[in-house]
Write a protein that holds these residues in place. Sequence first.
Motif, short mmCIF file in Angstrom:
data_model
loop_
_atom_site.label_atom_id
_atom_site.label_comp_id
_atom_site.label_asym_id
_atom_site.label_seq_id
_atom_site.Cartn_x
_atom_site.Cartn_y
_atom_site.Cartn_z
N GLY A 42 57.29 -16.38 -3.72
CA GLY A 42 57.63 -16.55 -5.14
C GLY A 42 59.07 -16.16 -5.42
N ASP A 43 59.50 -15.06 -4.79
CA ASP A 43 60.91 -14.65 -4.94
C ASP A 43 61.84 -15.71 -4.36
OD1 ASP A 43 60.00 -12.29 -6.06
OD2 ASP A 43 60.36 -11.07 -4.26
N LEU A 44 61.43 -16.28 -3.23
CA LEU A 44 62.24 -17.33 -2.60
C LEU A 44 62.33 -18.56 -3.49
CD1 LEU A 44 63.81 -18.27 -0.11
CD2 LEU A 44 61.64 -19.05 0.86
N HIS A 51 69.67 -21.26 -7.45
CA HIS A 51 70.73 -21.69 -6.53
C HIS A 51 71.47 -20.49 -5.95
CE1 HIS A 51 70.03 -25.81 -7.78
NE2 HIS A 51 70.10 -25.40 -9.04
N ASP A 52 70.74 -19.41 -5.67
CA ASP A 52 71.31 -18.19 -5.13
C ASP A 52 71.18 -18.21 -3.61
OD1 ASP A 52 71.97 -15.59 -4.37
OD2 ASP A 52 70.94 -14.67 -6.08
N THR A 53 72.17 -18.78 -2.96
CA THR A 53 72.08 -18.99 -1.52
C THR A 53 72.09 -17.67 -0.73
OG1 THR A 53 74.47 -19.32 -1.42
CG2 THR A 53 73.09 -21.30 -1.60
N VAL A 54 72.76 -16.65 -1.24
CA VAL A 54 72.76 -15.36 -0.56
C VAL A 54 71.36 -14.76 -0.57
CG1 VAL A 54 73.67 -13.00 -0.59
CG2 VAL A 54 75.20 -14.94 -1.03
N LEU A 55 70.72 -14.77 -1.72
CA LEU A 55 69.36 -14.25 -1.83
C LEU A 55 68.39 -15.08 -0.99
CD1 LEU A 55 67.38 -12.21 -2.97
CD2 LEU A 55 67.20 -13.64 -5.04
N ILE A 56 68.56 -16.38 -0.97
CA ILE A 56 67.71 -17.24 -0.14
C ILE A 56 67.79 -16.81 1.32
CG2 ILE A 56 67.44 -19.58 0.80
CD1 ILE A 56 68.36 -20.59 -2.02
#
Length: 75
Positions: A42-44, A51-56
Amino acid sequence: EAVVRFSELCQRLLVHLSTREVPAVGGRQPGEFFAELNRALGDLLSAFQAHDTVLIGDLLEYEIAPRLRQLQGVL
């Protein structure tokens, strides 16, 4: 889309496994393990929507991949 599909497959797997005796996964009961995995997925999904590529990348490397390796060891 792939994350949503994977989450759906995990939910189906949990239902299927609930009718069988399943060993602990990563030291946790299967229900607890899958609840944590679903939370991470869910967080992913939220990270993808933002569009948070760092968090992804962080979620995939530090949250999801280790859990998938634990699950693979049981299956």
